[in-house]
Motif scaffolding. Structure first.
Motif, PDB file in Angstrom:
ATOM      1  N   MET A 145       9.844  19.789  -6.486  1.00 40.71           N
ATOM      2  CA  MET A 145      10.769  18.443  -6.717  1.00 40.71           C
ATOM      3  C   MET A 145      11.010  17.916  -5.491  1.00 40.71           C
ATOM      4  SD  MET A 145      10.672  17.601 -10.247  1.00 40.71           S
ATOM      5  CE  MET A 145      12.228  16.752  -9.955  1.00 40.71           C
ATOM      6  N   VAL A 146      11.563  18.556  -4.562  1.00 45.49           N
ATOM      7  CA  VAL A 146      11.815  17.907  -3.224  1.00 45.49           C
ATOM      8  C   VAL A 146      10.784  16.890  -2.759  1.00 45.49           C
ATOM      9  CG1 VAL A 146      12.655  18.356  -0.892  1.00 45.49           C
ATOM     10  CG2 VAL A 146      13.566  19.543  -2.817  1.00 45.49           C
ATOM     11  N   ALA A 147       9.732  17.513  -2.811  1.00 55.01           N
ATOM     12  CA  ALA A 147       8.396  16.619  -2.153  1.00 55.01           C
ATOM     13  C   ALA A 147       8.356  15.575  -3.194  1.00 55.01           C
ATOM     14  CB  ALA A 147       7.184  17.859  -2.309  1.00 55.01           C
ATOM     15  N   ALA A 148       8.393  15.635  -4.415  1.00 58.55           N
ATOM     16  CA  ALA A 148       8.188  14.424  -5.338  1.00 58.55           C
ATOM     17  C   ALA A 148       9.232  13.498  -4.811  1.00 58.55           C
ATOM     18  CB  ALA A 148       8.166  14.952  -6.800  1.00 58.55           C
ATOM     19  N   SER A 149      10.567  13.735  -4.658  1.00 59.01           N
ATOM     20  CA  SER A 149      11.541  12.945  -4.363  1.00 59.01           C
ATOM     21  C   SER A 149      11.362  12.257  -3.119  1.00 59.01           C
ATOM     22  CB  SER A 149      12.870  13.865  -4.347  1.00 59.01           C
ATOM     23  OG  SER A 149      13.274  14.597  -5.536  1.00 59.01           O
ATOM     24  N   ILE A 150      10.983  12.999  -2.320  1.00 56.36           N
ATOM     25  CA  ILE A 150      10.632  12.303  -0.831  1.00 56.36           C
ATOM     26  C   ILE A 150       9.541  11.128  -0.877  1.00 56.36           C
ATOM     27  CG2 ILE A 150       9.522  12.669   1.612  1.00 56.36           C
ATOM     28  CD1 ILE A 150      10.772  15.550   1.542  1.00 56.36           C
ATOM     29  N   ALA A 151       8.456  11.396  -1.725  1.00 62.89           N
ATOM     30  CA  ALA A 151       7.424  10.527  -2.022  1.00 62.89           C
ATOM     31  C   ALA A 151       8.028   9.324  -2.829  1.00 62.89           C
ATOM     32  CB  ALA A 151       6.247  11.228  -2.861  1.00 62.89           C
ATOM     33  N   ALA A 152       8.944   9.579  -3.720  1.00 66.85           N
ATOM     34  CA  ALA A 152       9.461   8.418  -4.429  1.00 66.85           C
ATOM     35  C   ALA A 152      10.286   7.684  -3.716  1.00 66.85           C
ATOM     36  CB  ALA A 152      10.415   9.156  -5.694  1.00 66.85           C
ATOM     37  N   LEU A 153      11.058   8.248  -2.680  1.00 67.09           N
ATOM     38  CA  LEU A 153      12.075   7.569  -1.698  1.00 67.09           C
ATOM     39  C   LEU A 153      11.414   6.959  -0.883  1.00 67.09           C
ATOM     40  CD1 LEU A 153      14.967   7.186  -0.707  1.00 67.09           C
ATOM     41  CD2 LEU A 153      14.825   9.140   0.819  1.00 67.09           C
ATOM     42  N   THR A 154      10.179   7.113  -0.318  1.00 66.35           N
ATOM     43  CA  THR A 154       9.110   6.586   0.610  1.00 66.35           C
ATOM     44  C   THR A 154       8.800   5.331   0.001  1.00 66.35           C
ATOM     45  OG1 THR A 154       8.498   8.564   1.538  1.00 66.35           O
ATOM     46  CG2 THR A 154       7.199   6.470   1.970  1.00 66.35           C
ATOM     47  N   ALA A 155       8.261   5.274  -1.418  1.00 69.26           N
ATOM     48  CA  ALA A 155       7.799   4.133  -2.141  1.00 69.26           C
ATOM     49  C   ALA A 155       9.087   3.240  -2.316  1.00 69.26           C
ATOM     50  CB  ALA A 155       7.015   4.606  -3.330  1.00 69.26           C
ATOM     51  N   CYS A 156      10.284   3.816  -2.685  1.00 67.70           N
ATOM     52  CA  CYS A 156      11.151   2.714  -3.065  1.00 67.70           C
ATOM     53  C   CYS A 156      11.829   2.035  -1.535  1.00 67.70           C
ATOM     54  CB  CYS A 156      12.576   3.737  -3.567  1.00 67.70           C
ATOM     55  SG  CYS A 156      12.443   4.234  -5.067  1.00 67.70           S
ATOM     56  N   VAL A 157      11.853   2.842  -0.492  1.00 66.78           N
ATOM     57  CA  VAL A 157      12.304   1.988   0.810  1.00 66.78           C
ATOM     58  C   VAL A 157      11.136   0.901   1.054  1.00 66.78           C
ATOM     59  CG1 VAL A 157      12.487   2.260   3.157  1.00 66.78           C
ATOM     60  CG2 VAL A 157      13.313   3.851   1.519  1.00 66.78           C
ATOM     61  N   ALA A 158      10.050   1.218   0.750  1.00 67.90           N
ATOM     62  CA  ALA A 158       8.833   0.170   1.014  1.00 67.90           C
ATOM     63  C   ALA A 158       9.138  -0.838   0.363  1.00 67.90           C
ATOM     64  CB  ALA A 158       7.626   0.882   1.116  1.00 67.90           C
ATOM     65  N   GLY A 159       9.251  -0.437  -1.146  1.00 70.96           N
ATOM     66  CA  GLY A 159       9.250  -1.675  -2.185  1.00 70.96           C
ATOM     67  C   GLY A 159      10.461  -2.608  -1.818  1.00 70.96           C
ATOM     68  N   ILE A 189       1.012  -1.091  -0.061  1.00 64.65           N
ATOM     69  CA  ILE A 189       0.088   0.136   0.068  1.00 64.65           C
ATOM     70  C   ILE A 189       0.722   1.266  -0.052  1.00 64.65           C
ATOM     71  CG2 ILE A 189      -1.838   1.235   1.447  1.00 64.65           C
ATOM     72  CD1 ILE A 189      -2.922  -1.122   2.231  1.00 64.65           C
ATOM     73  N   VAL A 190       2.083   1.356   0.894  1.00 71.22           N
ATOM     74  CA  VAL A 190       2.846   2.407   0.968  1.00 71.22           C
ATOM     75  C   VAL A 190       3.536   2.485  -0.361  1.00 71.22           C
ATOM     76  CG1 VAL A 190       5.030   3.233   1.943  1.00 71.22           C
ATOM     77  CG2 VAL A 190       3.279   2.245   3.303  1.00 71.22           C
ATOM     78  N   VAL A 191       3.835   1.579  -1.198  1.00 72.79           N
ATOM     79  CA  VAL A 191       4.332   1.851  -2.389  1.00 72.79           C
ATOM     80  C   VAL A 191       3.520   2.115  -3.544  1.00 72.79           C
ATOM     81  CG1 VAL A 191       5.444   0.423  -4.207  1.00 72.79           C
ATOM     82  CG2 VAL A 191       6.012  -0.333  -1.910  1.00 72.79           C
ATOM     83  N   ALA A 192       2.471   1.926  -3.482  1.00 71.43           N
ATOM     84  CA  ALA A 192       1.366   2.216  -4.579  1.00 71.43           C
ATOM     85  C   ALA A 192       1.020   3.619  -4.267  1.00 71.43           C
ATOM     86  CB  ALA A 192       0.435   1.423  -4.575  1.00 71.43           C
ATOM     87  N   VAL A 193       0.427   4.153  -3.090  1.00 71.05           N
ATOM     88  CA  VAL A 193       0.361   5.271  -2.818  1.00 71.05           C
ATOM     89  C   VAL A 193       1.381   6.278  -2.861  1.00 71.05           C
ATOM     90  CG1 VAL A 193      -0.721   6.810  -0.925  1.00 71.05           C
ATOM     91  CG2 VAL A 193      -1.770   4.588  -1.165  1.00 71.05           C
ATOM     92  N   GLY A 194       2.606   5.978  -2.407  1.00 72.40           N
ATOM     93  CA  GLY A 194       3.862   6.655  -2.700  1.00 72.40           C
ATOM     94  C   GLY A 194       3.834   7.080  -4.138  1.00 72.40           C
ATOM     95  N   LEU A 195       3.981   6.221  -5.073  1.00 75.95           N
ATOM     96  CA  LEU A 195       4.102   6.399  -6.282  1.00 75.95           C
ATOM     97  C   LEU A 195       2.840   7.339  -6.880  1.00 75.95           C
ATOM     98  CD1 LEU A 195       5.078   3.023  -7.482  1.00 75.95           C
ATOM     99  CD2 LEU A 195       6.592   5.007  -7.540  1.00 75.95           C
TER     100      LEU A 195
END
Length: 380
Positions: free
Chosen positions: A127-141, A79-85
């Motif tokens: 862009m920083v906000a997008a990077s944080i969301a992407a990083l969160t999704a990557c860590v969960a993934g 769920i974290v991966v999908a919502v983060g993306l």
């Protein structure tokens, strides 16, 4: 200063679209849960426990003992991966359209909320906000990969991020060429649904494939609402979306077809088994009720009464039916809103339709697992 205003970033994450990230994962969880309840498995997938026979039931039974904690942890990470993306895509879209001037025409409430960059927020902060969301999704993934040992997911992650970036960014964004709906269908439909199912039970089922199609169609519907609303502004800024290419009238028709098909598939596939059995009972002459409910044994005639499991099955059947009915109601209201060009109503209605369909799938899967008693054992 803008970074300290949480409401700004919540608005930029576009909460009304977040069900599109949550729904496919819920469908994947439901498909996995239903597969785990099968009683003819020869082996159990990694993390799903051990194959059990006979115990604790007095009759012959075989199935997987479900490691509940493992299942819940992997499901939450998915769920974290999908919502983060989903949030990453929203921020990147905001950044790119703001820089290209495509959001400048948002001057009325019905035209949709003004985006972050277009309203004066520093593009670098977006862009920083997008990077944080992407990083969160990557860590969960990455956690999902380590727990499930599905190492090929490592290649899937960068592909999803590349698709998120290429939608409205780069020299030739595919969202500006009319391919946004196709990408939305794939990356918010089959990819998260089947990815979740593979992570949870190491297999793909027909129910998972159909669920992926349903989630993808609803995602396409939300994107079409956005593009129908912005058709005039997109055309003036060189954004050749599918709606700009085929025209608004045809766009409305294809929108209704997409979410209409998704609703029909939901009604057919998420309908509780008990409802189909009731329909069969009305069409086919079944044995006498006493023969169907009672059986003879060495202790005499046994006529079982309704127990806790039976009432739970009934309650879950009602929940699944409620999800289907809610999905139909939301889809009908969404279609009417699109016809009347009430975009601020149409988008959340379509998005919530996807979530209602997912809830129907979950109710169906839980109800199926209660038929004849709980088919798997919670191992903790």
């Amino acid at each position: 200063m803008a970074f300290m205003q949480v409401s700004i970033w919540i608005r930029g994450a576009r909460p009304k679209t977040l069900p599109l990230g949550l729904s496919p994962v819920l469908i994947g969880i439901a498909a996995s849960w239903r597969w785990a309840s099968l009683d003819d498995l020869d082996e159990c997938p990694p993390g799903m426990g051990r194959l059990m026979t006979h115990w604790p039931y007095p009759y012959e039974w075989k199935g997987c003992g479900l490691a509940m904690r493992w299942f819940c942890v992997v499901a939450m990470l998915c769920i974290v991966v999908a919502v983060g993306l989903q949030i990453t895509v929203n921020y990147l879209n905001d950044y790119a359209d703001g820089m290209r001037g495509a959001d400048a025409a948002r001057t009325s409430d019905n035209a949709g909320p003004q985006r972050l960059v277009a309203s004066g927020v520093n593009p670098k902060q977006v862009m920083v906000a997008a990077s944080i969301a992407a990083l969160t999704a990557c860590v969960a993934g990455l956690a999902v990969v380590i727990i499930t040992e599905c190492w090929w997911f490592i290649a899937l992650g960068p592909l999803c991020l590349l698709a998120a970036w290429g939608y409205t960014n780069g020299k030739h964004p595919y969202g500006y060429q009319g391919f946004g709906e196709a990408a939305s269908f794939v990356f918010f439909g089959p990819v998260p649904v089947l990815g979740t199912q593979i992570a949870l039970c190491n297999t793909v089922t027909v129910m998972g494939v159909i669920g992926g199609i349903i989630a993808g169609l609803f995602s396409v519907g939300v994107m079409m609402v956005n593009n129908l609303r912005d058709a005039q502004a997109d055309a003036s800024h060189g954004k050749r979306t599918l709606i700009v290419r085929i025209g608004v009238p045809q766009g409305r028709h294809w929108y209704c077809r997409a979410i209409g098909l998704a609703t029909v598939l939901t009604a057919v596939c998420a309908m509780p088994s008990s409802v189909y059995l009731w329909i069969l009972d009305q069409l086919v002459a079944l044995p006498a009720e006493v023969d169907a409910k009672c059986e003879c044994s060495e202790y005499g005639i046994n006529c079982p009464t309704w127990g806790t499991t039976d009432w739970l099955s009934l309650l879950l059947s009602v929940a699944a039916l409620a999800g289907i009915v809610l999905c139909v109601v939301l889809v009908v209201r969404s279609k009417n809103a699109v016809r009347q060009e009430q975009w601020r109503q149409a988008l959340p209605l379509c998005s919530m339709s996807s979530l209602a369909a997912a809830c129907a799938f979950v109710g169906n899967a839980l109800q199926a697992s209660t038929l004849g008693g709980l088919p798997f054992v919670w191992l903790g």
